[in-house]
Design an enzyme around this catalytic site. Sequence first.
Site, PDB file in Angstrom:
ATOM      1  N   GLU A 197       0.584  -1.317   0.097  1.00  0.00           N
ATOM      2  CA  GLU A 197       0.110  -0.086   0.093  1.00  0.00           C
ATOM      3  C   GLU A 197       0.751   1.298  -0.044  1.00  0.00           C
ATOM      4  O   GLU A 197       0.414   2.189  -0.681  1.00  0.00           O
ATOM      5  CB  GLU A 197      -0.834   0.064   1.241  1.00  0.00           C
ATOM      6  CG  GLU A 197      -1.754   1.210   1.354  1.00  0.00           C
ATOM      7  CD  GLU A 197      -2.884   1.235   2.209  1.00  0.00           C
ATOM      8  OE1 GLU A 197      -3.815   1.881   2.171  1.00  0.00           O
ATOM      9  OE2 GLU A 197      -2.969   0.280   3.209  1.00  0.00           O
ATOM     10  N   LYS A 227      -7.719   0.219  11.416  1.00  0.00           N
ATOM     11  CA  LYS A 227      -7.478  -1.244  11.756  1.00  0.00           C
ATOM     12  C   LYS A 227      -6.736  -1.209  13.077  1.00  0.00           C
ATOM     13  O   LYS A 227      -6.762  -2.235  13.798  1.00  0.00           O
ATOM     14  CB  LYS A 227      -7.294  -2.119  10.726  1.00  0.00           C
ATOM     15  CG  LYS A 227      -8.376  -2.140   9.752  1.00  0.00           C
ATOM     16  CD  LYS A 227      -8.051  -3.129   8.627  1.00  0.00           C
ATOM     17  CE  LYS A 227      -9.080  -3.065   7.153  1.00  0.00           C
ATOM     18  NZ  LYS A 227      -8.821  -1.951   6.632  1.00  0.00           N
TER      19      LYS A 227
END
Length: 441
Positions: A342, A363
């Site tokens: 990412e 998260k």
Amino acid sequence: MTLCKQRQDRILVNLYATIWFTMLRIVITGIGAVTPLGNSFVDSWSAACSGRSGVRTTSRVSVAGMPWTVCGEISAFDPLVYLDGREIRRLDLFAQYAVSAAIMAARDAGLTPEKEKKNGLQQQAGDYVAAGGVIIGSSRGGIGMIEHALLKPVGNRRHRMSPYLMPATTISTAASYTAQKLGIKGHCLGISNACTSGTNAIGEACRLIRSGHAGPVLAGGADAPISRICLEGYGAAGALSRIPDHTASRPFDATRDGFVLSEGACILVIERRDIALKRGAHVYAEIAGYGSTADAFHQTRPDPAGEGRAMSAALSLSSTAPQEIDLISAHGTATPLGDVAEARAICQVFGKHASAIPVSAMKSMTGHMLAASGAFETATAAMAIDQGMIFPTINLSDQDEDIPLSVVREAARADIRTVLVNSFGFGGVNAALVLQQNDTA
């Protein structure tokens, strides 16, 4: 009228319709959620801004002999506030969470009847709501109910399969039962696209409205995967953290070793901006761009190029330049490969601007709620815009040197006008959304 003139008129009509639907502005006017951080969206957002972790040793599954002992469990949630006892017995947890979150979202948007029964809404709705739609994504559907049924003794009539087992555990149950509860008789769709399911549901809701659907669309994601089969399955794939405490979810940290399996639901009310303003609804944010791509690369290993294409597509649709992004809500699962992929994708898309953009990973606090995470992260991005608050990434003490991003570690006030939300999943599926501040023009 000549045939040529008829064709010209038809082309003009189609052109005007295309321009009109492309120019349609779509907004978020209601949010409902059940997460490991709280039993409502307001409570969950408050906990997130405080940097609180929803990760703890699981109490629902016997983890004896397993190295994966923590989860993001929902606690003290009372489904009887939204469903009656019979409905609860007949629905898997993922659908209970989804319907509850949808009711909360509809209330928040001012789309529910004023009179309510104690154990759920009266099945009444105005013409606007009835003509609306529901799109809810789930990665695992009713996996918990299926596991429970399979563990029952075979051949004992007292433990025969429930006649509701099949309809209750399908992916579409969350959407169809939400429609039933709220009296929505328009578009209804359950989708499953791995961990991007909730984000895809929101993006597809925008596409539905752009295609001419006039009513509001309730969209989001729900999953309740805390079961032995999911823990062992994700664990065997090498995806889960083995850290045995509440700091196990460590996006972007050098010591990260996997994600924390969690449960939850988040549903958003999405509608045309002109209709929302006309009825006096509060607008959290505008959804200006959506990108959805496939890596076509590997079943579990992510490809930065595919992730980058999703981001670029969302930016392009929203006519947003890279330097205009004020915050990136990262997918940030805390897997060793995923976080680096990412980061590389962000650097490819944003170039020299990448290191200056604040990045945060929800998260780190919720764990990975699968389909619910993308929806909840979209909702919290909308709140970041609405309230001018950036939520933190917790459990980050030693940032990986291969992740040259400006990761936010403490909640901070900021003028947030445009946010990019990333979601990626097994199979190389990617989704990205661009949210913008609602202006008064």
